[in-house]
Every structure is written in C-alpha cells, then in structure tokens.
Design a protein around this motif. Structure first.
Motif, PDB file in Angstrom:
ATOM      1  N   VAL A 108      11.231   0.675   1.230  1.00 19.36           N
ATOM      2  CA  VAL A 108       9.884   0.280   1.656  1.00 19.36           C
ATOM      3  C   VAL A 108       9.976  -0.278   3.066  1.00 19.36           C
ATOM      4  O   VAL A 108      11.034  -0.747   3.497  1.00 19.36           O
ATOM      5  CB  VAL A 108       9.242  -0.805   0.758  1.00 19.36           C
ATOM      6  CG1 VAL A 108       8.654  -0.214  -0.503  1.00 19.36           C
ATOM      7  CG2 VAL A 108      10.240  -1.914   0.450  1.00 19.36           C
ATOM      8  N   GLN A 109       8.835  -0.201   3.770  1.00 15.76           N
ATOM      9  CA  GLN A 109       8.760  -0.790   5.101  1.00 15.76           C
ATOM     10  C   GLN A 109       8.076  -2.150   4.940  1.00 15.76           C
ATOM     11  O   GLN A 109       6.972  -2.233   4.388  1.00 15.76           O
ATOM     12  CB  GLN A 109       7.921   0.125   5.988  1.00 15.76           C
ATOM     13  CG  GLN A 109       7.914  -0.244   7.448  1.00 15.76           C
ATOM     14  CD  GLN A 109       6.795   0.490   8.171  1.00 15.76           C
ATOM     15  OE1 GLN A 109       5.774  -0.099   8.517  1.00 15.76           O
ATOM     16  NE2 GLN A 109       6.971   1.795   8.388  1.00 15.76           N
ATOM     17  N   ILE A 137       3.080  -7.221   4.914  1.00 20.23           N
ATOM     18  CA  ILE A 137       2.526  -5.953   4.474  1.00 20.23           C
ATOM     19  C   ILE A 137       3.707  -5.054   4.100  1.00 20.23           C
ATOM     20  O   ILE A 137       4.728  -5.027   4.798  1.00 20.23           O
ATOM     21  CB  ILE A 137       1.584  -5.359   5.550  1.00 20.23           C
ATOM     22  CG1 ILE A 137       0.694  -4.273   4.956  1.00 20.23           C
ATOM     23  CG2 ILE A 137       2.336  -4.816   6.742  1.00 20.23           C
ATOM     24  CD1 ILE A 137      -0.559  -4.046   5.783  1.00 20.23           C
ATOM     25  N   VAL A 138       3.585  -4.372   2.970  1.00 18.70           N
ATOM     26  CA  VAL A 138       4.658  -3.500   2.481  1.00 18.70           C
ATOM     27  C   VAL A 138       4.089  -2.091   2.341  1.00 18.70           C
ATOM     28  O   VAL A 138       3.092  -1.900   1.639  1.00 18.70           O
ATOM     29  CB  VAL A 138       5.187  -3.996   1.114  1.00 18.70           C
ATOM     30  CG1 VAL A 138       6.192  -2.994   0.538  1.00 18.70           C
ATOM     31  CG2 VAL A 138       5.825  -5.371   1.254  1.00 18.70           C
ATOM     32  N   LEU A 139       4.693  -1.139   3.018  1.00 20.04           N
ATOM     33  CA  LEU A 139       4.187   0.235   2.977  1.00 20.04           C
ATOM     34  C   LEU A 139       5.234   1.188   2.409  1.00 20.04           C
ATOM     35  O   LEU A 139       6.436   1.011   2.633  1.00 20.04           O
ATOM     36  CB  LEU A 139       3.800   0.705   4.381  1.00 20.04           C
ATOM     37  CG  LEU A 139       2.698  -0.083   5.095  1.00 20.04           C
ATOM     38  CD1 LEU A 139       2.489   0.485   6.503  1.00 20.04           C
ATOM     39  CD2 LEU A 139       1.397  -0.040   4.307  1.00 20.04           C
ATOM     40  N   MET A 140       4.760   2.209   1.690  1.00 15.65           N
ATOM     41  CA  MET A 140       5.654   3.259   1.225  1.00 15.65           C
ATOM     42  C   MET A 140       4.961   4.607   1.400  1.00 15.65           C
ATOM     43  O   MET A 140       3.859   4.821   0.882  1.00 15.65           O
ATOM     44  CB  MET A 140       6.020   3.048  -0.236  1.00 15.65           C
ATOM     45  CG  MET A 140       7.198   3.915  -0.679  1.00 15.65           C
ATOM     46  SD  MET A 140       7.490   3.776  -2.446  1.00 15.65           S
ATOM     47  CE  MET A 140       9.024   2.897  -2.491  1.00 15.65           C
ATOM     48  N   ALA A 152       0.840  -1.201   0.000  1.00 18.96           N
ATOM     49  CA  ALA A 152       0.000   0.000   0.000  1.00 18.96           C
ATOM     50  C   ALA A 152       0.869   1.243   0.000  1.00 18.96           C
ATOM     51  O   ALA A 152       1.974   1.235   0.530  1.00 18.96           O
ATOM     52  CB  ALA A 152      -0.911  -0.008   1.233  1.00 18.96           C
ATOM     53  N   TYR A 153       0.379   2.326  -0.630  1.00 18.27           N
ATOM     54  CA  TYR A 153       1.117   3.578  -0.584  1.00 18.27           C
ATOM     55  C   TYR A 153       0.405   4.570   0.329  1.00 18.27           C
ATOM     56  O   TYR A 153      -0.784   4.792   0.223  1.00 18.27           O
ATOM     57  CB  TYR A 153       1.409   4.174  -1.960  1.00 18.27           C
ATOM     58  CG  TYR A 153       0.344   4.102  -3.029  1.00 18.27           C
ATOM     59  CD1 TYR A 153       0.145   2.936  -3.774  1.00 18.27           C
ATOM     60  CD2 TYR A 153      -0.432   5.217  -3.355  1.00 18.27           C
ATOM     61  CE1 TYR A 153      -0.806   2.886  -4.783  1.00 18.27           C
ATOM     62  CE2 TYR A 153      -1.385   5.176  -4.371  1.00 18.27           C
ATOM     63  CZ  TYR A 153      -1.576   4.004  -5.070  1.00 18.27           C
ATOM     64  OH  TYR A 153      -2.511   3.946  -6.075  1.00 18.27           O
ATOM     65  N   ILE A 154       1.182   5.132   1.258  1.00 10.20           N
ATOM     66  CA  ILE A 154       0.607   6.050   2.250  1.00 10.20           C
ATOM     67  C   ILE A 154       0.680   7.478   1.741  1.00 10.20           C
ATOM     68  O   ILE A 154       0.109   8.393   2.308  1.00 10.20           O
ATOM     69  CB  ILE A 154       1.363   5.935   3.596  1.00 10.20           C
ATOM     70  CG1 ILE A 154       1.766   4.469   3.834  1.00 10.20           C
ATOM     71  CG2 ILE A 154       0.500   6.404   4.744  1.00 10.20           C
ATOM     72  CD1 ILE A 154       2.517   4.254   5.110  1.00 10.20           C
ATOM     73  N   SER A 155       1.417   7.654   0.651  1.00  5.98           N
ATOM     74  CA  SER A 155       1.511   8.981   0.042  1.00  5.98           C
ATOM     75  C   SER A 155       1.208   8.827  -1.442  1.00  5.98           C
ATOM     76  O   SER A 155       1.650   7.858  -2.072  1.00  5.98           O
ATOM     77  CB  SER A 155       2.934   9.519   0.218  1.00  5.98           C
ATOM     78  OG  SER A 155       3.229  10.455  -0.805  1.00  5.98           O
TER      79      SER A 155
END
Lengths: 437, 437
Positions: B409-410, B396-399, B348-351
C-alpha cells in the motif's frame, strides 16, 4: 406509609459494580466504533408516536410502546428503538454531509414487555448505522463492525455466530416460488421466525393456512432446512432463482472473499420483526448450548427516509442490547473483575489538627489525575488499613501530629509495603510515587 | 403525509459535533469524579410518582412532571431529577456499604418547562452525592468536587462563583428573629429567591403579606443585603443568633481555612426550590455579566431516607446541567474544537481489484486501535485527497493495481507530506507509521 425501595417494574438500578460493568462495555463499544470512523449521536427520549406508526410494525405499536398524551395534547412515546430516530436525524442532514455517513449511539429505550431473563422494560442498546453506502458494501462494513465489537470484548467465533438472511431473497422465494401475495409472504415470515421455537407439526399447521399447494409447502420445508450458503445456492439453482438473486449472491461472494464466513452463516429463519428492513437481515447468536439466544440484530433498510418526504437513502444498521450481551459475556467468562472500585490513594488524618492539611493536599493530588479518597474525622492507622484492604487502594497516606510538625505525610505502597515520609511541599515527588515513575 | 423531521418539542437531537461536545464534558465529569473516589451509578428512566410526591415540592409535581398511567395501572413519571432515585438506591444498600459512600451519575431527565435559553424539556444533568459523612465534611468535599469539575473544564474563580446559604441558618433567622411559623418561613423563602429577579417595591409588597411588623421587615431587608460571611457574622451577632448558628459557623470557618472562599460567597437569596434540603444549599453562578445564571445547584438533605422507613442518613449532593454548562463554557471560550471527527486513516482503492485487500487490511489496522475509514467503490486519488482535507485525517492509504501486484500500500502522512510504499504483510511497520514511533 413507607415508599417502595425497589425500582419500577422491569427496570434496573445500576449500583456501582453494575455501572462499572456497563461503562466497561459501553467504553469498548464506543472505542471500536471510533476505530471504524463511526461518529457518536443521540436523539431525544420521547418521539411523537407517528414516527413509529410508519414503519416499526404492529406488535411494537400495539403491545410494547410506552405512549401517553403530553400536556400539549401530543401523542408521544418513550423511544422503543433507535432506528426511526436515526432516520429522522439523517433526513435532516443527508443533503449536506458527505456520504456514506456513519453514526453510533448507546441510548436507553423502553418496551412494555414481560420482564424475563435477558429482557427488561428499560434497556440500553448500542446502535450503529451507515447511510448512503453502495449496494452490499455498507452491509459488509456493519458486519465487520459487529465482529470488531464482539472481538474487542474478548469473544471469538467459538463464542458467537452471525445468522444472516436477505428479505429480497425471502420475498423472491415466497412470492415467485410459492406464488404468494406480498401480504401472504409477510405472514409466512412469522412461520419462518418460529421454526426454532415450536415443533414441526405446529409449523406445518401454520404453513397450511398460507400455502395450500402441497408441493409448494414441501419446497418451503426444504427452504427451512437450508443452513449454509452452498445449499442455499443449490436450492436457488434448482428452482431457477439465480438471476433474481444476483445482489445477494454478489454479497455472499464478498462475505466469502473477505473471510467473514468464519462468523456469518445462512439462516432461513432470520427475518426480523420490524417492517422497515428491505435487504440483508442478521442476528448475532450465542453459540453456548445453554444460552442459544440472539444478542444483536440488524439489517438493511432502503426506504426509511421517504416517510419524511426525502429521497430514498439506503441505510444498514444493527442494535446490540446490554442485558443479553452481559449474559453472553458472563456465560463465556469474558468479563474482567469490576466489582471493586479502583482508587489510587486512601488518605487519613490521625490527628484532628491535620484535617485542614489533608483536605487541601487531597485536592492537590487529585488535580494531578490521581484518585484519592479522604477518610473523614480523626482515624486510627489500623482503621485506615482495614478500609484499605476492602477496596483496591494502591497507596495509603497518613498525617498525624508528628508529620504535621515536619510538614510531611507518610506514604505507604500497599503492594510493595514500602513506606516513606515526604514533604507536602514536594508535589513532584508525591505524584511521582503515585504514578510509579 | 410526510412526518416531521424536527425533534419533539423541547428536546434536542445530538448530531456528531454536539455529541462530541457532550462526550467531552461527560468524560471530564466522570474522570474528575473518579479522582474524588466517587463511584458511578444509574437508576431507571421511570419511577413511581409517589417517590416525587414525598419530598420534591409542589411546583415539580403539579407543573413540571411528565407522568402517566402505565398498562399495569401504576402512576409513573419520567425522572425530573435524580436525588429521589439516589436516595431510594441508598436506602437499599446503606446498611451493607462502608460509610461515607460517594456516587455520581449523568442521567437524562425531563421536566415540562417552557423551552428557553439554557432550558430544555429533556436535559442531561451530572449528579454527585455523598451519604453518611460527618456534619460539615461532606459539604466541604462536595464543594471541592464542584470546584474540581469546573477547573477540570478550564474554568477559574474569574469565571464562576459558588453562592451559598444554609437552610438551618435561614430558618433560625426567619423563625426566631421574625417570629414566623415554619409555613410562613417557607413562604418567605420564595421572597428571598426572587430578590435578584424583581424590583424592591415588589419585594416589599410580597414581604408585607408575610411579615407585618415593620421593624422585622426592616431586618429582613437587612438580611437580603448581606453578601459576605463577615457581614453575615456581624448580623448574627447583633441579633443574638450566634449560639444557634454554631454548625454553620464552624462550616464557614472550614471554608475559610481550606481556601474555598476563593470560590464560595454567602448569598441570602439562595434557598433552592426543592423541599428536601435541610442544611447548606448552594448554586454555581456564571460571573459573566451577560450570562448571570445558575449552572449548578445542590445542598445537604438529612432525612430523605426516612420516606423509605429507613433511619436518617445525611446526604449532600449537587446537580450540574449540560445545557447551562455548555453555555457557560462557550461564553468563556473554554471549549476545544470538536466540530470535526478525528480519524487517523483514510483508506481508498484506486482499482476495483483492490477492494478485497482494502476491506481486510482496514479491519486489521483497526484491531491495532487505529481509526480507519474506508472509502467505498473505486476512487480516484484526487477524490480521496479532497475528502481527506475535509476531516482531520492524519494519513491516507491508497491501493491500486501497481500496489496490488507488489502486495503493497502507499501511505502518505498528511502533516509531513512524507510518502512511502509498505508491504501489506508488514503490519508492524504499518502500525508503527500510524502510531508515530
């Protein structure tokens, strides 16, 4: 009178070599769909004809559908395409499932077509659809998936390209620029669709029946010559259509940023035959000069759920047929050799007394996941070896009187030619030999 | 008017949870068939009706077949069973291929039946056939294969049994012992078939219409009570039928020696409805007292290729339907949990700025065989975690902006709760984390 051994006209028998090929392709498609988090589904072989009447278009209904009246007086059809079915299924569950949801299927479909190269009346077609994705993003993912499948099958941008257009863009140009009614614009779709198939004079003749103004016709010929996104943008700018094309231009911008333009090209003739498309439409084309054909097609449809009295739920999907895909893979020599079955072990008894042991041992070996063919009846070693040469066996296992007496089998590795006798009690050793560890 | 969302009567929509179940069962069937060196095949959805007229029997043709006239005036039918098709295909190639040859298929078939538990109009049925095997041995292998598939699906002899009979034996008893003509004997088949379904009085009434001699009728009731091979042998001995039953007795001897009697029992009522069987016939039965139903059936047919004017080639085969099999596996709690999709990674992208990177990274991760779902649109971490809880995601992979700036990435492991930031250039490390090595 003897019955016909041939399959029904326009259909195909899949003998093992063809079926292994089909399985290879379908397994790859499924594998890559799952990598994209698409979930498998399937619908029925028959649907009520009304389902296709709503949105599939006249050609399909009038000329191509296999329909009949069932014993309960319902008019039914063998599914000629999958999108109406997937829309019907989506209409049942879209309220409960998290959106977007992603589905794929590999159904057999039938259309009453003249059998020809790349076309059969019964055909297998991969289908993938995403429902409820935000504007433009479902389209991107579907294109990524299409590219992913082609790459998974060994194809690169040297082998195929994706020709793309947008119905909203086309409608804008046709209706606003050429001042056509929606019905006239739809007729002009058919002219655009023909541009690569018939000569210029014929195109002009067809066009004249729809666009009477010469200047506007000239603009239409200009449109037909556009073959990349840059020229398209210039055309839109020159004709003051930029503001009306924002969604599509944002989409093209994404294609460029996401490195999809390696595969995706603008093509003014891509409009797709089915009525339900409302946005991006595309076809995957073989780049081989002698096989310039579409091997897949798809697009975005915004309103398909409304025929079930459900709120609009945007969908994007595409279909990829087995026959054209196989032609493509064959043309480019991308297929592995699947003619011969690959069986691990050929087992044979050289003495009739060993029959019982062999039947039971074969069953045991198989239960360890090792494929084993048992030759029936007393066999001479030579005959077993001749048969082993015909197929891709890796091992041959023989049991004669001598082995019987010692409770052993003779195992020969057909690659290394190594040979050893092993106790039939020692399943651990036997399976270790076959598994090569 | 809104269209119906339900599937056509008697057919089934396979939503992802049901489809995963179907795939699980079909994959097992294919896997085990390949272990037995059976090769995959498939035939067309439609066949000319004549193919079924020849040998399938009246009930199928008159009451159950979906037939219609096509646009070319041919009378065609949606395949109601697979054996005529496999025989037609075998007739094409039997001269060239090494015998015996072993084929399996998992086609969709249609019969016009009253929809009820365990029965749908469209149904999927596994089929396996062996052609050209020596007397009795193909039968043994087909039974081994049936057992192998059931065991592969987790079932044991406590869950199922195979009830078996032989048409040659039945014909001997009916024709020689009861002095019936072949036509009368065939009528008596139907009485035998009914013995578990209707009461004794009704059986006697039906019998009286065919066997008029009381003593012979009594012998028939005796026959109907036989429920094991030992009693059967005694019955044959008492009635002087041993010499005429040699093939079957040899076969029973093999069943005993090969340890198949753990599964296989004699049953006088098994005769099978289809006309083409000529030898051993059998059905797999659920042993569960509340689900006493046949889940598979098959047998030996010696003359099916003759309808194509080809020399007789003995075949043995069986069919195993998905619906009854699924009921069986459910009843005995043998199914794994397939309700939820299993996806490795939720990204998912947070920005919004990270959209491009995420689309491209997701595509890269998938190309390493890791299933990755991308959440569309800017997302809050909490929303991504909520979604991750719904399905079986492993990571889960976040950016967000921060990760963007560092080109990272986290990645969070949802089982161990471990969390780390990784450079998006370091695909080796990223895939190593997901593959757990």
């Amino acid at each position: 009178m003897a019955l016909n051994k041939a399959p029904y006209k326009g259909t195909q028998d899949f003998f093992p070599a063809q079926m292994r090929l089909r399985n290879y392709v379908f397994d790859k498609m499924s594998e890559i769909s799952e990598h994209f988090a698409y979930e498998p589904y399937d619908g029925p072989l028959l649907e009520e004809v009304e389902l296709y009447m709503a949105k599939s278009g006249e050609e399909l209904i009038n000329d191509q559908i296999y329909s009949f009246i069932d014993r309960g007086d319902r008019k039914v059809a063998i599914r000629p395409e999958m999108t109406p079915t997937v829309a019907r299924m989506a209409a049942q569950v879209h309220r409960e499932v998290t959106k977007p949801f992603r589905w794929y299927a590999i159904p057999n479909l039938m259309r009453y077509e003249k059998p020809q190269k790349g076309r059969l009346r019964e055909f297998w077609q991969y289908n993938a659809d995403i429902f409820g994705a935000p504007e433009g993003l479902g389209e991107i993912e579907i294109l990524q998936l299409a590219v992913g499948i082609m790459k998974g099958l060994g194809a690169t941008h040297e082998h195929f390209e994706i020709l793309l257009n947008d119905r909203r863009l086309v409608d804008n140009i046709f209706q606003k620029l050429f001042c056509l009614s929606p019905e006239e614009a739809k007729k002009l779709y058919k002219v655009a669709d023909k541009v690569k198939k018939i000569d210029e004079a014929a195109i002009k003749k067809m066009t004249a029946l729809i666009i009477t103004d010469d200047k506007k016709a000239e603009l239409f010929y200009q449109y037909l010559k556009l073959d990349n996104f840059t020229d398209l943008k210039m055309f839109l700018q020159q004709n003051d259509l930029m503001a009306d094309s924002q969604d599509f231009l944002t989409f093209v911008n994404r294609l460029e940023k996401f490195a999809l333009t390696t595969y995706v090209k603008f093509d003014p003739s891509i409009v797709r035959g089915l009525d339900y498309y409302t946005g991006v439409v595309f076809e995957i084309f073989d780049k081989h000069p002698e096989n310039r054909r579409a091997i897949a097609g798809g697009g975005a449809y915004a309103n398909l759920l409304q025929i079930f009295n459900e709120p609009a739920l945007p969908g994007v999907g595409f279909g990829l047929g087995l026959v054209t895909l196989t032609d493509f893979l064959t043309t480019h020599k991308l297929l592995p050799d699947l003619v011969k079955a690959s069986v691990d072990v050929l087992m044979a008894y050289i003495s009739p007394a060993a029959e019982q042991e062999c039947f039971m041992l074969a069953q045991k070996i198989r239960s360890f996941g090792i494929s084993t063919e048992l030759m029936f009846g007393e066999t001479k070693p030579k005959k077993a070896f001749t048969q082993a040469e015909k197929k891709h066996y890796r091992f041959i296992v023989l049991m004669g009187d001598e082995e019987m007496n010692k409770n052993e089998v003779q195992i020969k590795n057909l690659e290394t030619r190594e040979q050893q006798n092993v106790s039939i009690q020692d399943m651990e050793k036997i399976t270790r030999i076959f598994k090569g560890n």
